[in-house]
Write a protein that holds these residues in place. Sequence first.
Motif, mmCIF file in Angstrom:
data_model
loop_
_atom_site.group_PDB
_atom_site.id
_atom_site.type_symbol
_atom_site.label_atom_id
_atom_site.label_comp_id
_atom_site.label_asym_id
_atom_site.label_seq_id
_atom_site.Cartn_x
_atom_site.Cartn_y
_atom_site.Cartn_z
ATOM 1 N N PRO A 418 0.824 -1.225 0.000
ATOM 2 C CA PRO A 418 0.000 0.000 0.000
ATOM 3 C C PRO A 418 0.856 1.273 0.000
ATOM 4 N N ASN A 419 1.985 1.283 0.700
ATOM 5 C CA ASN A 419 2.811 2.489 0.738
ATOM 6 C C ASN A 419 3.460 2.764 -0.617
ATOM 7 N N THR A 420 3.907 1.723 -1.274
ATOM 8 C CA THR A 420 4.483 1.901 -2.623
ATOM 9 C C THR A 420 3.424 2.403 -3.589
ATOM 10 N N LEU A 421 2.190 1.889 -3.470
ATOM 11 C CA LEU A 421 1.108 2.350 -4.341
ATOM 12 C C LEU A 421 0.823 3.836 -4.101
ATOM 13 N N MET A 422 0.879 4.286 -2.831
ATOM 14 C CA MET A 422 0.662 5.709 -2.536
ATOM 15 C C MET A 422 1.744 6.574 -3.179
ATOM 16 N N VAL A 423 2.988 6.092 -3.171
ATOM 17 C CA VAL A 423 4.082 6.838 -3.808
ATOM 18 C C VAL A 423 3.853 6.920 -5.322
ATOM 19 N N VAL A 424 3.465 5.803 -5.955
ATOM 20 C CA VAL A 424 3.207 5.785 -7.407
ATOM 21 C C VAL A 424 2.069 6.734 -7.747
ATOM 22 N N ASP A 425 0.985 6.709 -6.941
ATOM 23 C CA ASP A 425 -0.139 7.627 -7.192
ATOM 24 C C ASP A 425 0.303 9.082 -7.077
ATOM 25 N N TYR A 426 1.193 9.351 -6.135
ATOM 26 C CA TYR A 426 1.700 10.724 -5.971
ATOM 27 C C TYR A 426 2.475 11.154 -7.217
#
Length: 518
Positions: A418-426
Amino acid sequence: MFQYRKVLAMKAEGFSIRSISSATGHSRQKITTVLEVAKEKEVDLKTLEDVSDKWLEEFLYPEKSEEESSYRAIDFEYIHKELAKKNVTLSLLHYEYEAQCRSEKAIPYSYRSFVRHYKNYAARHKATMRIKRRPGEILEVDWAGSTGAIFDCDTGEVVDVYVFVATLPSSQLSYVEGFLSMNMTSWIKAHTHAYDYFGGVTEILVPDNLKTGVQEHSRKQLILNPTYKDMANHYNTIIMPARVKAPKDKASVEGSVRTISTWIIASLRHSQCFSLDEWNSLAKQKLEMFNDRAFTKREGSRRSAFLAEEKDFLSPLPPMPYQMSEWLTAKVQPDYHISVKSQFYSVPYEYISQQVDVKATDHLIEVFYNHMRIASHTRLYGKYGRQSTNPDHMPDEHRLYIDQTPKNAKAWGKDIGPNTLMVVDYFFKHAQIEKQAVQSVFTLKKVLRKYATYELERACEDVLRATKRPTVSLIKTILKNNQKRTVESQSEQSTDQVNKDYGFTRGANYYGGQSHDE
């Protein structure tokens, strides 16, 4: 048969033995013997006006007729059917006939008489003679020496029509089609149309030594045109070109060419055709008449002979007709693509700098290396320089980059955590252009060559805890620091473990001292 009537008649008219021999072709010794026997039996042709040579032979030599009737009869229908089978010969059938006669205590015919009687039977009652050609075995093809003609409506010019002829030697059934050139396309198209006309394929294909079909034909080697060989493989037939300057190797088609030149090409000399389709339409009508014409020396026609004795021996046609192909060579470029007619197609990158063979059809490009297919693509048309690239042909780092799309990037981030996905979305939300975000994700992906997925997920978590504006460089720094701390922690734990296992643990009392508790 011996000409008994003519010999006796000429002798009665006073001709000498030498003259009778010259007129009949019989030996003087045989003529003398027959005249002596006729004199002994008082044969007078004046009283025997209507008798035949056969009757005279039976009258003069009755023992010969009895001897002939004592031989075991030959089943000619069985012989004719068996000869159509592969590898069956008259010598084999005569051996079996002799063995059967011995078992039944009958007198067999000699091999020479056996063959002679079969030839007489086949000539009278059958359209084909098996000892010449087996049904379904050979198809002979060639271009006719004579040409047809069509008229150009615009210029009035007379345009030559080159005539392709294919003949089945067993039944003599033929196929004819006209073309405006004798190039490879016409040559291959003519073969496919001929097979469709016959409704099957023969075991062997016998062409002439034309460059469109045979590149080299010598005692040492035979090199076929790759396209022609590929067509033969598609129809599962074998190409056996006629020997150079040996027209007898394809005598049937040579004879058919002469006959067709008369009955089809010459018969159209007064017809004015203004297109090739029109000429072929008229030629087809003449061809049907030609194949239906009765034989002059035997029963039936070419078509009846084909339907009765050859059609069932042809191999079936493949599900799809052969598609015209062109064989080329190409060198694999550093970008693992080859160029075919100014369009580019990928091959596995392991073949960079290698020479490959390319089979090009109207719809497909196939690439071969050492006769093994290594790639295939749908053929490209239109603007020059188009590319067809299979991702499986790429090196890993190239494939990693080509897979970068917003959808794939987010799916990758979700798989990591989930944290990596948040970085990609950013990255995608705050990048000025989408390509910039894609490049950031691609760079982030490459860190997995050095770090594990759980380390990347933990680094993203640390970055998001420390700032609301994560960057790839920050993630890399945290990864490096986390790895450094992990190594240091592992080193300290290792030292403590060593001290614990190998330090001084006996106490002061052991060395004669006093403890502080005392």
